[in-house]
Design an enzyme around this catalytic site. Sequence first.
Site, PDB file in Angstrom:
ATOM      1  N   GLU A 198       0.858  -1.186   0.000  1.00 42.74           N
ATOM      2  CA  GLU A 198       0.000   0.000   0.000  1.00 42.74           C
ATOM      3  C   GLU A 198       0.894   1.237   0.000  1.00 42.74           C
ATOM      4  OE1 GLU A 198      -2.821   0.388   3.222  1.00 42.74           O
ATOM      5  OE2 GLU A 198      -3.698   2.160   2.307  1.00 42.74           O
ATOM      6  N   GLY A 215       3.606   2.266  11.005  1.00 42.17           N
ATOM      7  CA  GLY A 215       3.317   1.389  12.145  1.00 42.17           C
ATOM      8  C   GLY A 215       3.088  -0.058  11.734  1.00 42.17           C
ATOM      9  N   ALA A 216       2.162  -0.264  10.809  1.00 41.84           N
ATOM     10  CA  ALA A 216       1.827  -1.635  10.445  1.00 41.84           C
ATOM     11  C   ALA A 216       0.975  -1.633   9.194  1.00 41.84           C
ATOM     12  CB  ALA A 216       1.066  -2.313  11.580  1.00 41.84           C
ATOM     13  N   MET A 217       0.713  -2.846   8.668  1.00 43.38           N
ATOM     14  CA  MET A 217      -0.036  -2.945   7.411  1.00 43.38           C
ATOM     15  C   MET A 217      -0.977  -4.141   7.461  1.00 43.38           C
ATOM     16  SD  MET A 217      -0.663  -1.796   4.428  1.00 43.38           S
ATOM     17  CE  MET A 217      -1.890  -2.596   3.398  1.00 43.38           C
ATOM     18  N   GLU A 218      -2.191  -3.879   6.998  1.00 44.72           N
ATOM     19  CA  GLU A 218      -3.292  -4.832   7.175  1.00 44.72           C
ATOM     20  C   GLU A 218      -3.416  -5.890   6.077  1.00 44.72           C
ATOM     21  OE1 GLU A 218      -3.703  -1.483   6.425  1.00 44.72           O
ATOM     22  OE2 GLU A 218      -5.336  -1.199   4.989  1.00 44.72           O
ATOM     23  N   ASN A 219      -2.341  -6.298   5.405  1.00 45.62           N
ATOM     24  CA  ASN A 219      -2.435  -7.294   4.334  1.00 45.62           C
ATOM     25  C   ASN A 219      -3.336  -8.460   4.743  1.00 45.62           C
ATOM     26  OD1 ASN A 219      -0.057  -5.920   3.130  1.00 45.62           O
ATOM     27  ND2 ASN A 219       0.941  -6.819   4.916  1.00 45.62           N
ATOM     28  N   HIS A 267      -6.413  -1.992  15.200  1.00 49.85           N
ATOM     29  CA  HIS A 267      -6.633  -1.241  13.966  1.00 49.85           C
ATOM     30  C   HIS A 267      -6.413  -2.138  12.741  1.00 49.85           C
ATOM     31  CE1 HIS A 267      -6.475   2.496  11.468  1.00 49.85           C
ATOM     32  NE2 HIS A 267      -5.695   1.731  10.713  1.00 49.85           N
ATOM     33  N   GLU A 268      -5.282  -2.800  12.702  1.00 49.02           N
ATOM     34  CA  GLU A 268      -4.976  -3.633  11.523  1.00 49.02           C
ATOM     35  C   GLU A 268      -5.960  -4.787  11.427  1.00 49.02           C
ATOM     36  OE1 GLU A 268      -3.107  -2.090   9.647  1.00 49.02           O
ATOM     37  OE2 GLU A 268      -2.137  -0.820  11.145  1.00 49.02           O
ATOM     38  N   GLU A 313      -9.659   4.309   6.375  1.00 47.99           N
ATOM     39  CA  GLU A 313      -8.801   4.740   7.486  1.00 47.99           C
ATOM     40  C   GLU A 313      -9.584   5.493   8.563  1.00 47.99           C
ATOM     41  OE1 GLU A 313      -6.246   3.345   7.970  1.00 47.99           O
ATOM     42  OE2 GLU A 313      -5.510   2.691   6.016  1.00 47.99           O
TER      43      GLU A 313
HETATM   44  N1  B3K Z   1      -2.880   1.036   5.670  1.00 44.93           N
HETATM   45  C1  B3K Z   1      -1.565   1.169   6.255  1.00 44.93           C
HETATM   46  C2  B3K Z   1      -0.860   2.405   5.840  1.00 44.93           C
HETATM   47  C3  B3K Z   1      -0.176   2.323   4.537  1.00 44.93           C
HETATM   48  C4  B3K Z   1       0.667   3.550   4.313  1.00 44.93           C
HETATM   49  C5  B3K Z   1       1.242   3.592   2.954  1.00 44.93           C
HETATM   50  N2  B3K Z   1       2.154   4.695   2.797  1.00 44.93           N
HETATM   51  C6  B3K Z   1      -1.604   1.108   7.736  1.00 44.93           C
HETATM   52  C7  B3K Z   1      -2.886   1.419   8.358  1.00 44.93           C
HETATM   53  O1  B3K Z   1      -3.421   2.494   8.278  1.00 44.93           O
HETATM   54  O2  B3K Z   1      -3.433   0.535   8.952  1.00 44.93           O
HETATM   55 ZN    ZN Z   2      -5.349   1.895   8.767  1.00 43.34          ZN
END
Ligand code: B3K
Ligand code: ZN
Length: 849
Positions: A121, A253-257, A289-290, A312
């Site tokens: 992302e 912080g983190a990513m919700e893959n 959140h994730e 978001e």
């Molecule tokens: N969705 C990701 C953020 C991605 C940022 C890309 N530059 C984390 C979050 O909001 O949960």
């Molecule tokens: Zn998010």
Amino acid sequence: MRDASPKTIYLNEYEPFPYDVEKVELTFDLHPTKTRVKSRIAFRPKPDRKGDFFLHGENLKLISSTIDDVPVSPEITSEGLTCAVPDQPFVWQAEVEIDPQNNTALEGLYMSNGMYCTQCEAEGFRKITYYPDRPDVMSVFTVRIKGPHPVLLSNGNPVSASDNHAEWHDPWPKPAYLFALVAGDLVAHTDSFTTRSGRAVDLNLYVRRGDEGKCDFGMRALKASMRWDEEVYGREYDLDIFNIVAVDDFNMGAMENKGLNIFNSSAVLASPETSTDVNFERIEAIIAHEYFHNWTGNRITCRDWFQLCLKEGLTVYRDSQFTSDMRSAPVKRISDVIDLRARQFPEDQGPLAHPVRPESFQEINNFYTATVYEKGAEVIGMLRCLVGAEAYSKALDLYFERHDGQACNIEDWLRVFEDTTGRDLTQFKRWYSQAGTPRLTVKDAWYNGTYILSFTQNLAPSATTPDPQPQVIPIVTGLLSPAGEEIVASQVLELTEPAQSFTFEGLKDRPIPSVLRGFSAPVVLESELASDHTGFLLAHDTDPFNRWEASRTLARSSLLTILTEGAAPDPAYLDGIRTVLRDDTLDPAYRALMLNLPSQSDLATALHDAGQVPDPQAIWEAVETMRQAQADHLAELLPELYRTHQVRDDYQPNAAQTGHRSLANAALGLLARNNGPTLAQSQFGAADNMTQQIAALAVLLRLNAGKNALEAFEEQWKNDRLVMDKWFGLQVTQADPGAVAATARTLTQHPDFNWKNPNRFRAVLGALAMHHAGFHAADGAGYDMLADWLIRLDPVNPQTTARMCTPFQTWRRYDAGRQAKIAQALDRILATPNLSRDTTEMLTRIRGN
Ligand code: B3K
Ligand code: ZN
């Protein structure tokens, strides 16, 4: 040279992708510098299609490509490829080579400490293979990974695994930005969760060897989040496995893959010895959140990146509800408002102002902002306030039912509320399209038993909102009797006009209004009430937020009179907080917040708004004066507060213990002003948890008595990178303004200052920028130092560089000398050859004309 005219993308130019992607198969043959990626993608032309077949792709070496097994020679640019394709369904296959080892931008497939990981992302997938890399193209992915690593992970459910090989299948259609891959020598902390319909889910938290002891809290937070989303939103998890991986090098912080969340190790690893209470709370919130994104983001995603707040804003709103339920709702609300004022208000009131749903961008990564996230969440809070909790729940049920599996926009989101409630949200929608923080004024009048509250709203024009229109502002208001009883309970006054009055009949005495309770709208409230009731509200308001807000208002006006008139600290404020601090019926965490002063940057804004030029050094001194006044005025109370709030039980990062420690540590900081370092030294020596150890170290550093403790701390924690980030940062935060740049410079020469690691870079340079008086030191050393490092980081990691430009956004507030120095620093960065699109866009917006 920089691209002279970087491309601007507009919301109103949206066109759907002309092809459906029926399925995607990827095969990775991992190699540090020569990873091969094979893709097999089934496309089906849409009947009503417009436009050509175009696949995004950046920094890819195309080895081969075929359509229906016949080799093709596409036309390739730096952004992607085009190719003649059949008029019927066809299979595109390609093999590309990529170089994860030298991918320092940490976007796409990259390496961190020997492990492979991804961040896609917003637009990183195009650095992995050729693909329609846009969120409205959703498909089912099968991924095969070959590599000499014990752990090989991707999205979805595992299909097969053997030595050096794994296959994953994700049955849920998803956009490419949710793709993830991880390979490494990792260890798993495992657990399981049974969903309410009985699905057994394996849970794994993968970490580097040595970090196994820091997984327990994160796992518990994950399970709590899964349960909460079932109970509160009726949302169940939908795969057999949920994996989280901790990575040291990560831009955010983190990513919700989907099914494979990737976390900055600072946002998931925790232990009492190495993490503070604040860290624990943040980790709990980010994990939630994730996880919550699985429904708000993944199952229902965004049509295009302009709709980012759809996922978001909503997910931040959901995670704040979760934290309120897990901990204390008033404390969470107050902390969120402090954060909103610190990060979102300056953005909304400066050159980077943009609507919650922006209408154009050059680099989407620059729009993961406090406005999209935090103001986006405030907008949802206002919507819930206007329609009520029950209608909100119904609308959300409809949203999930109607839009599951779709890529949606804000219109879809608002329509579920309109359909559920019958309410017209046309005016409410302006919260999504207008930039800026509205100013609200309130006046009152009293005639024979009738009380009238009159409001005005005003939104200043800005570049993106030249002709602002009135918004719907929910103003939660209650009325108190002069004896402090609640005579009119909280109700929502809906301000829709530029000026509007609300009447309350049948009252015996003139009431005292408590307006904007719970901070029911993200506005700046200016009181023009006939008399000032702030002291009364601090003593009596039944709304915990507004009671706290009263202390903040008194502190702020006292600080401003110290600054503008050389006045002494306001005794009414000091008496007021003493009464609150003495009240043992109040939550200790809440009482600790009562000692919190407005930030120095808030004060600079307040001075600027009052037509004055803020002097950062004078602001720093005024805050010191106020802190000392708190220490003197509360002198008799502090030792008892410190003693009473010592926690004797085993450390737990729960709300109750956290509250006690925050109050005790606040008392420690004030006590040290008059009593010197002894108490902090003994707390430092005895501490068995990071919260107490670091609080004591901060006090010692502020007293310039921290040399030994600092060395001992370094010796104790030199092998723990997350704790060492604190060690780096704290020295800058606690330095006197005149020493900030020099301290930061010395730290950048430390052998462990690994500047390519975003956490370490931010620990030092972020702390420099956050130190208001230090960053704005009159000699410009702070500006120059940040500029030097941004120039150095940009070619390595544009995303983190661009994000670190924001401290300059408030530059127009300051005096001509400082403005000239900042302009020079900005121009110097902008003149750097090959500056990234990310940084160029940020600085051009900040610099203005
Ligand atoms: N969705 C990701 C953020 C991605 C940022 C890309 N530059 C984390 C979050 O909001 O949960
Ligand atoms: Zn998010």
